[in-house]
Design a protein around this motif. Sequence first.
Motif, PDB file in Angstrom:
ATOM      1  N   GLU A  43      46.286  15.397  64.834  1.00 54.41           N
ATOM      2  CA  GLU A  43      44.871  16.084  64.223  1.00 54.41           C
ATOM      3  C   GLU A  43      44.892  17.480  63.916  1.00 54.41           C
ATOM      4  N   ARG A  44      43.514  18.030  62.894  1.00 59.21           N
ATOM      5  CA  ARG A  44      43.649  19.459  62.409  1.00 59.21           C
ATOM      6  C   ARG A  44      43.793  19.887  62.983  1.00 59.21           C
ATOM      7  N   GLU A  45      44.549  21.005  63.095  1.00 61.71           N
ATOM      8  CA  GLU A  45      44.063  22.060  64.219  1.00 61.71           C
ATOM      9  C   GLU A  45      43.300  23.314  64.406  1.00 61.71           C
ATOM     10  N   PHE A  46      43.125  24.072  64.231  1.00 66.40           N
ATOM     11  CA  PHE A  46      42.799  25.342  63.996  1.00 66.40           C
ATOM     12  C   PHE A  46      44.065  26.245  64.323  1.00 66.40           C
ATOM     13  N   VAL A  47      44.075  27.564  62.970  1.00 68.23           N
ATOM     14  CA  VAL A  47      45.225  28.269  63.108  1.00 68.23           C
ATOM     15  C   VAL A  47      44.684  30.346  63.604  1.00 68.23           C
ATOM     16  N   SER A  48      43.679  30.028  62.732  1.00 69.90           N
ATOM     17  CA  SER A  48      43.101  31.394  62.933  1.00 69.90           C
ATOM     18  C   SER A  48      41.983  31.614  61.816  1.00 69.90           C
ATOM     19  N   GLY A  49      41.568  32.364  61.980  1.00 69.50           N
ATOM     20  CA  GLY A  49      40.077  32.957  61.482  1.00 69.50           C
ATOM     21  C   GLY A  49      39.565  34.389  61.565  1.00 69.50           C
ATOM     22  N   ILE A  50      39.331  34.515  60.440  1.00 69.67           N
ATOM     23  CA  ILE A  50      38.271  36.542  60.384  1.00 69.67           C
ATOM     24  C   ILE A  50      36.982  36.547  59.986  1.00 69.67           C
ATOM     25  N   SER A  51      36.386  37.151  60.819  1.00 68.69           N
ATOM     26  CA  SER A  51      34.929  38.144  60.818  1.00 68.69           C
ATOM     27  C   SER A  51      34.082  37.603  58.883  1.00 68.69           C
ATOM     28  N   ARG A  52      33.357  37.979  58.520  1.00 63.72           N
ATOM     29  CA  ARG A  52      33.030  38.756  57.296  1.00 63.72           C
ATOM     30  C   ARG A  52      33.305  39.810  56.841  1.00 63.72           C
ATOM     31  N   SER A  53      33.519  40.676  57.690  1.00 62.13           N
ATOM     32  CA  SER A  53      34.001  41.807  57.524  1.00 62.13           C
ATOM     33  C   SER A  53      35.570  42.291  57.356  1.00 62.13           C
ATOM     34  N   GLY A  54      35.695  41.176  58.430  1.00 61.42           N
ATOM     35  CA  GLY A  54      37.496  41.306  57.521  1.00 61.42           C
ATOM     36  C   GLY A  54      38.384  41.788  59.008  1.00 61.42           C
ATOM     37  N   GLN A  55      37.044  42.641  60.054  1.00 60.03           N
ATOM     38  CA  GLN A  55      37.295  43.488  60.732  1.00 60.03           C
ATOM     39  C   GLN A  55      37.767  42.373  62.587  1.00 60.03           C
ATOM     40  N   ILE A  56      37.060  41.659  62.414  1.00 62.59           N
ATOM     41  CA  ILE A  56      37.351  40.390  63.937  1.00 62.59           C
ATOM     42  C   ILE A  56      38.644  39.540  63.730  1.00 62.59           C
ATOM     43  N   THR A  57      39.487  39.183  63.856  1.00 63.32           N
ATOM     44  CA  THR A  57      40.553  37.962  63.992  1.00 63.32           C
ATOM     45  C   THR A  57      40.825  36.968  64.813  1.00 63.32           C
ATOM     46  N   TYR A  58      40.731  35.975  64.588  1.00 62.43           N
ATOM     47  CA  TYR A  58      41.602  34.833  65.692  1.00 62.43           C
ATOM     48  C   TYR A  58      41.895  34.145  66.530  1.00 62.43           C
ATOM     49  N   TYR A  59      43.372  33.484  66.803  1.00 67.61           N
ATOM     50  CA  TYR A  59      44.796  32.975  66.314  1.00 67.61           C
ATOM     51  C   TYR A  59      44.510  31.724  67.455  1.00 67.61           C
ATOM     52  N   ALA A  60      45.202  31.000  67.053  1.00 68.95           N
ATOM     53  CA  ALA A  60      45.854  30.189  68.454  1.00 68.95           C
ATOM     54  C   ALA A  60      47.105  30.048  68.992  1.00 68.95           C
ATOM     55  N   ASP A  61      47.083  30.406  70.267  1.00 71.70           N
ATOM     56  CA  ASP A  61      48.026  31.175  70.986  1.00 71.70           C
ATOM     57  C   ASP A  61      49.195  30.549  70.772  1.00 71.70           C
ATOM     58  N   SER A  62      49.376  29.342  69.816  1.00 70.00           N
ATOM     59  CA  SER A  62      51.087  29.192  69.172  1.00 70.00           C
ATOM     60  C   SER A  62      50.990  30.199  68.334  1.00 70.00           C
ATOM     61  N   VAL A  63      50.331  30.693  68.123  1.00 74.12           N
ATOM     62  CA  VAL A  63      50.741  31.455  66.015  1.00 74.12           C
ATOM     63  C   VAL A  63      50.320  33.051  66.580  1.00 74.12           C
ATOM     64  N   LYS A  64      50.137  33.323  67.870  1.00 71.12           N
ATOM     65  CA  LYS A  64      49.871  34.522  68.195  1.00 71.12           C
ATOM     66  C   LYS A  64      50.609  35.754  67.978  1.00 71.12           C
ATOM     67  N   GLY A  65      50.866  36.595  67.632  1.00 72.84           N
ATOM     68  CA  GLY A  65      52.356  37.516  67.510  1.00 72.84           C
ATOM     69  C   GLY A  65      53.109  36.887  66.178  1.00 72.84           C
ATOM     70  N   ARG A  66      52.790  35.976  65.672  1.00 71.86           N
ATOM     71  CA  ARG A  66      53.701  35.260  64.420  1.00 71.86           C
ATOM     72  C   ARG A  66      52.762  35.432  63.265  1.00 71.86           C
ATOM     73  N   PHE A  67      51.770  35.544  63.257  1.00 75.10           N
ATOM     74  CA  PHE A  67      50.631  34.482  62.360  1.00 75.10           C
ATOM     75  C   PHE A  67      49.826  35.916  61.880  1.00 75.10           C
ATOM     76  N   THR A  68      49.331  36.435  60.723  1.00 71.33           N
ATOM     77  CA  THR A  68      48.347  37.504  60.532  1.00 71.33           C
ATOM     78  C   THR A  68      47.335  37.283  59.322  1.00 71.33           C
ATOM     79  N   ILE A  69      46.314  36.862  60.106  1.00 68.87           N
ATOM     80  CA  ILE A  69      45.169  37.005  58.480  1.00 68.87           C
ATOM     81  C   ILE A  69      44.549  38.254  57.886  1.00 68.87           C
TER      82      ILE A  69
END
Length: 122
Positions: A43-69
Amino acid sequence: VQLQASGGGLAQAGGSLRLSCAASGRTFSDYVMAWFRQAPGKEREFVSGISRSGQITYYADSVKGRFTISRDNAKKTVSLRMINLKPEDTAVYYCAGRGDAYSSVEEGYAYWGQGTQVTVSS
């Protein structure tokens, strides 16, 4: 808003890729943006998200520390920098946008790009 993803390709394990998503249409800064991915048979899964301003970012545990949005509202782009890639990162990656509050659940993301393939070889 229309979304166009690019930047996928083939990488070796431990390598890096950068995905980009270009938006056109309505005011880009009105939208929370995210990346999702879908691996074959999964199934499709969440990887990363970012707020409208770009100041808040979110990551799935599987990519945390390796991916940057990141996002550039002036250029109407959102990017995903991926390092230390693993074979399990192989998937079609989609950028998505929503006009309401952030969520890691794909329901509610009204706008989707066409997907870009990332393949990581071991």
